[in-house]
Design a protein around this motif. Structure first.
Motif, PDB file in Angstrom:
ATOM      1  N   ILE A 312     -17.147  41.747  93.131  1.00 56.35           N
ATOM      2  CA  ILE A 312     -16.749  43.152  92.993  1.00 56.35           C
ATOM      3  C   ILE A 312     -15.389  43.265  92.305  1.00 56.35           C
ATOM      4  N   ILE A 313     -14.425  42.439  92.757  1.00 54.61           N
ATOM      5  CA  ILE A 313     -13.089  42.495  92.159  1.00 54.61           C
ATOM      6  C   ILE A 313     -13.128  42.053  90.704  1.00 54.61           C
ATOM      7  N   GLU A 314     -13.844  40.961  90.423  1.00 53.74           N
ATOM      8  CA  GLU A 314     -13.949  40.466  89.044  1.00 53.74           C
ATOM      9  C   GLU A 314     -14.627  41.492  88.148  1.00 53.74           C
ATOM     10  N   SER A 315     -15.656  42.159  88.674  1.00 57.04           N
ATOM     11  CA  SER A 315     -16.385  43.124  87.860  1.00 57.04           C
ATOM     12  C   SER A 315     -15.479  44.269  87.419  1.00 57.04           C
ATOM     13  N   PHE A 316     -14.553  44.701  88.276  1.00 56.75           N
ATOM     14  CA  PHE A 316     -13.636  45.773  87.894  1.00 56.75           C
ATOM     15  C   PHE A 316     -12.613  45.295  86.867  1.00 56.75           C
ATOM     16  N   LEU A 317     -12.152  44.058  87.017  1.00 52.07           N
ATOM     17  CA  LEU A 317     -11.204  43.515  86.047  1.00 52.07           C
ATOM     18  C   LEU A 317     -11.853  43.386  84.674  1.00 52.07           C
ATOM     19  N   TYR A 318     -13.063  42.820  84.643  1.00 50.72           N
ATOM     20  CA  TYR A 318     -13.752  42.650  83.366  1.00 50.72           C
ATOM     21  C   TYR A 318     -14.328  43.970  82.859  1.00 50.72           C
ATOM     22  N   GLY A 319     -14.627  44.901  83.781  1.00 52.34           N
ATOM     23  CA  GLY A 319     -15.067  46.230  83.365  1.00 52.34           C
ATOM     24  C   GLY A 319     -13.960  46.957  82.622  1.00 52.34           C
ATOM     25  N   ALA A 320     -12.719  46.822  83.107  1.00 50.24           N
ATOM     26  CA  ALA A 320     -11.569  47.426  82.428  1.00 50.24           C
ATOM     27  C   ALA A 320     -11.360  46.772  81.063  1.00 50.24           C
ATOM     28  N   LYS A 321     -11.528  45.451  81.008  1.00 54.29           N
ATOM     29  CA  LYS A 321     -11.375  44.747  79.730  1.00 54.29           C
ATOM     30  C   LYS A 321     -12.445  45.187  78.734  1.00 54.29           C
ATOM     31  N   ARG A 322     -13.673  45.346  79.213  1.00 56.15           N
ATOM     32  CA  ARG A 322     -14.755  45.773  78.315  1.00 56.15           C
ATOM     33  C   ARG A 322     -14.498  47.186  77.806  1.00 56.15           C
ATOM     34  N   THR A 323     -13.986  48.051  78.665  1.00 52.63           N
ATOM     35  CA  THR A 323     -13.646  49.408  78.235  1.00 52.63           C
ATOM     36  C   THR A 323     -12.606  49.366  77.127  1.00 52.63           C
ATOM     37  N   TRP A 324     -11.605  48.514  77.299  1.00 50.75           N
ATOM     38  CA  TRP A 324     -10.566  48.369  76.284  1.00 50.75           C
ATOM     39  C   TRP A 324     -11.132  47.811  74.986  1.00 50.75           C
ATOM     40  N   ASP A 325     -12.039  46.853  75.081  1.00 48.66           N
ATOM     41  CA  ASP A 325     -12.660  46.284  73.877  1.00 48.66           C
ATOM     42  C   ASP A 325     -13.471  47.341  73.131  1.00 48.66           C
ATOM     43  N   VAL A 326     -14.209  48.157  73.873  1.00 43.47           N
ATOM     44  CA  VAL A 326     -14.997  49.229  73.248  1.00 43.47           C
ATOM     45  C   VAL A 326     -14.069  50.207  72.538  1.00 43.47           C
ATOM     46  N   LEU A 327     -12.963  50.559  73.180  1.00 41.94           N
ATOM     47  CA  LEU A 327     -12.008  51.489  72.575  1.00 41.94           C
ATOM     48  C   LEU A 327     -11.417  50.906  71.302  1.00 41.94           C
ATOM     49  N   LYS A 328     -11.076  49.614  71.320  1.00 46.09           N
ATOM     50  CA  LYS A 328     -10.519  48.973  70.119  1.00 46.09           C
ATOM     51  C   LYS A 328     -11.517  49.019  68.965  1.00 46.09           C
ATOM     52  N   ASN A 329     -12.797  48.801  69.261  1.00 44.75           N
ATOM     53  CA  ASN A 329     -13.822  48.857  68.220  1.00 44.75           C
ATOM     54  C   ASN A 329     -13.931  50.258  67.637  1.00 44.75           C
ATOM     55  N   GLN A 330     -13.809  51.282  68.501  1.00 45.60           N
ATOM     56  CA  GLN A 330     -13.911  52.655  68.038  1.00 45.60           C
ATOM     57  C   GLN A 330     -12.713  53.036  67.172  1.00 45.60           C
ATOM     58  N   ILE A 331     -11.531  52.554  67.552  1.00 51.90           N
ATOM     59  CA  ILE A 331     -10.339  52.814  66.748  1.00 51.90           C
ATOM     60  C   ILE A 331     -10.473  52.150  65.384  1.00 51.90           C
ATOM     61  N   PHE A 332     -11.010  50.931  65.371  1.00 49.39           N
ATOM     62  CA  PHE A 332     -11.242  50.221  64.104  1.00 49.39           C
ATOM     63  C   PHE A 332     -12.191  51.015  63.218  1.00 49.39           C
ATOM     64  N   PHE A 333     -13.274  51.537  63.797  1.00 45.28           N
ATOM     65  CA  PHE A 333     -14.228  52.306  63.015  1.00 45.28           C
ATOM     66  C   PHE A 333     -13.572  53.566  62.465  1.00 45.28           C
ATOM     67  N   LEU A 334     -12.808  54.274  63.299  1.00 44.50           N
ATOM     68  CA  LEU A 334     -12.166  55.513  62.866  1.00 44.50           C
ATOM     69  C   LEU A 334     -11.188  55.245  61.727  1.00 44.50           C
ATOM     70  N   LYS A 335     -10.478  54.129  61.832  1.00 45.49           N
ATOM     71  CA  LYS A 335      -9.536  53.757  60.773  1.00 45.49           C
ATOM     72  C   LYS A 335     -10.265  53.562  59.453  1.00 45.49           C
ATOM     73  N   ASN A 336     -11.445  52.948  59.521  1.00 42.49           N
ATOM     74  CA  ASN A 336     -12.207  52.701  58.309  1.00 42.49           C
ATOM     75  C   ASN A 336     -12.855  53.961  57.745  1.00 42.49           C
ATOM     76  N   VAL A 337     -13.064  54.974  58.600  1.00 39.82           N
ATOM     77  CA  VAL A 337     -13.626  56.244  58.126  1.00 39.82           C
ATOM     78  C   VAL A 337     -12.734  56.836  57.036  1.00 39.82           C
ATOM     79  N   PHE A 338     -11.402  56.644  57.188  1.00 40.61           N
ATOM     80  CA  PHE A 338     -10.453  57.217  56.238  1.00 40.61           C
ATOM     81  C   PHE A 338     -10.210  56.303  55.037  1.00 40.61           C
ATOM     82  N   HIS A 339     -10.848  55.125  55.030  1.00 34.41           N
ATOM     83  CA  HIS A 339     -10.821  54.265  53.846  1.00 34.41           C
ATOM     84  C   HIS A 339     -12.116  54.509  53.081  1.00 34.41           C
ATOM     85  N   ILE A 340     -12.045  55.349  52.079  1.00 35.17           N
ATOM     86  CA  ILE A 340     -13.243  55.791  51.367  1.00 35.17           C
ATOM     87  C   ILE A 340     -14.039  54.615  50.823  1.00 35.17           C
ATOM     88  N   GLU A 341     -13.318  53.547  50.385  1.00 35.28           N
ATOM     89  CA  GLU A 341     -14.000  52.413  49.759  1.00 35.28           C
ATOM     90  C   GLU A 341     -14.923  51.673  50.730  1.00 35.28           C
TER      91      GLU A 341
END
Length: 441
Positions: A312-341
């Motif tokens: 249970i404790i590990e799942s919350f620690l890794y759940g928080a990490k996975r949430t952060w990883d998902v957010l980083k991927n979304q920020i990367f995608f958004l950054k590329n949206v503004f790169h027309i090329e």
């Protein structure tokens, strides 16, 4: 039609849950600071609502436009300027800046926590299954996208961005985020660069696909009933060894060979439990064999997977990490949206595109994974300092905290209206773009 209905229901349920969680964050913090909430609505309700009921001082209801939801907090919006000293103690404007900041941030906070809870629950219940990179014994199989960035069937990926990736599951994401790939191609070490011109291939595609996967031998998963292969006696778990006189080692070789024998009868050599058999099969004009081959996930007798279970404790620690990883991927995608090329803007979509992400058959694991992803995405979007979004309110309150002066409420309301119109216009444009992609692309 059934698949469209199932996808639509999953999307509607997911969005409804996320809206309720978001507005519940505002609601609970308002109640905690003794601020009156006048209305709590799922979906918007101009002119009329599907359902509404007053409980205590709050009207709860369901609107008819499924594009969002809202809570109406007393004293948050006014039509005329009144000095804050005359505010009632149950009004939003009577509270300190820090309390108002927390109330406004409540939706974002609840969406972040909800995403962590979802990913933690999935990890606790299902665990994680990994394929160590060292166990990808036959190299990789690539689709058209993998070939465009310079990869080939049989390549072994050594490094991405100069780093060894221990688990194959993480390699596709590392490639998309990275700038270089080092591969072993038939004993020769090759370095591939990933510039913006190549990265646009990741986004300039009509549908999602796994551009790399482990290369596998051609083992039949199932034979389509009443197909020519079915009539010829091919069975599940048969391993295809050769077509006529051409030997086959891997699944990716099969399609190219079959394309040469359209409208012909072929002789297939197979391995069935250690016995060598041959079957004659007629191919139609499309060169379709009528079988589905196993993927690497269905070959645990060949590939050695690692299964990790979480407490249970590990799942919350890794759940928080996975949430952060998902957010980083979304920020990367958004950054590329503004790169027309990169042409990442082509992947921007509305609920039409979202619906396509859900499976045609109900799958709770996929449903909650997508819902967790959307939850952190909703939190991130609401952080944008645009009036009418939570981030706009947060910006005004932070300015007040720094300057020690309240923003003129007429200016605040005017900015909120303008922000709402801008957001509405953007939503309409995205919907029109999505309709164009779905029906005319």
């Amino acid at each position: 039609m059934t698949s469209i209905f199932v996808r639509s229901i999953q999307l509607l349920l997911s969005i409804s849950i996320l809206i309720l969680i978001h507005e519940l964050g505002h609601f609970l913090l308002s109640k905690a600071f003794k601020v009156r909430v006048e209305r709590f609505f799922l979906f918007f309700d101009p002119w009329f609502s599907i359902f509404k009921k007053k409980i205590g001082q709050t009207i709860y209801g369901i609107g008819w436009i499924p594009l969002g939801g809202y809570v109406k907090i007393s004293g948050m919006m006014r039509n005329e300027e009144i000095d804050s000293s005359s505010a009632k103690d149950w009004e939003f404007r009577s509270k300190s800046a820090i309390k108002r900041l927390l109330i406004v941030s409540g939706g974002i906070i609840s969406n972040v926590l909800f995403s962590i809870i979802i990913f933690s629950f999935l990890l606790f219940k299902y665990g994680d299954t990994y394929l160590p990179t060292k166990n990808v014994k036959y190299g990789i199989e690539v689709d058209y996208l993998g070939k465009k960035i310079g990869l080939r069937n049989g390549d072994n990926i050594l490094l991405v961005n100069g780093k060894y990736i221990p688990y194959f599951n993480d390699i596709p994401k590392a490639i998309i985020l990275g700038n270089s790939i080092t591969i072993d191609r038939m004993g020769k070490v090759i370095h591939l660069s990933l510039n913006d011109d190549k990265k646009r291939f990741f986004f300039d595609r009509k549908e999602f696909s796994f551009f790399i996967k482990p290369r596998v031998p051609p083992i039949i998963n199932y034979v389509v009933k009443n197909s020519e292969s079915y009539k010829s006696g091919l069975k599940n778990n048969d391993e295809i060894l050769a077509i006529n006189s051409e030997f086959i080692l891997f699944s990716d070789q099969l399609k190219d060979i079959l394309s040469k024998y359209k409208n012909q009868t072929i002789l297939i050599s197979i391995n069935r439990n250690g016995r060598l058999l041959q079957k004659e099969v007629f191919l139609d004009q499309k060169g379709i064999l009528g079988v589905s081959l196993k993927n690497f996930m269905e070959m645990d007798n060949i590939f050695l997977f690692e299964k990790k279970n979480y407490s249970i404790i590990e799942s919350f620690l890794y759940g928080a990490k996975r949430t952060w990883d998902v957010l980083k991927n979304q920020i990367f995608f958004l950054k590329n949206v503004f790169h027309i090329e990169t042409k990442a803007y082509k992947q921007v979509g509305s609920f039409f595109s979202l619906a396509k992400e859900f499976p045609s058959q109900w799958n709770w694991w996929i449903f909650w994974t997508l819902t967790g992803t959307l939850s952190i995405w909703l939190a991130f979007l609401n952080l944008f300092p645009v009036p009418s979004l939570d981030g706009g309110y947060i910006l005004f309150i932070l300015i007040e905290m720094i300057t020690k002066k309240r923003i003129n409420e007429r200016i605040f309301e005017s900015c909120t209206i303008i922000g709402f119109l801008i957001i509405s216009l953007m939503m309409v444009m995205v919907i029109i773009w999505d309709i164009f992609k779905v029906f005319f692309s």
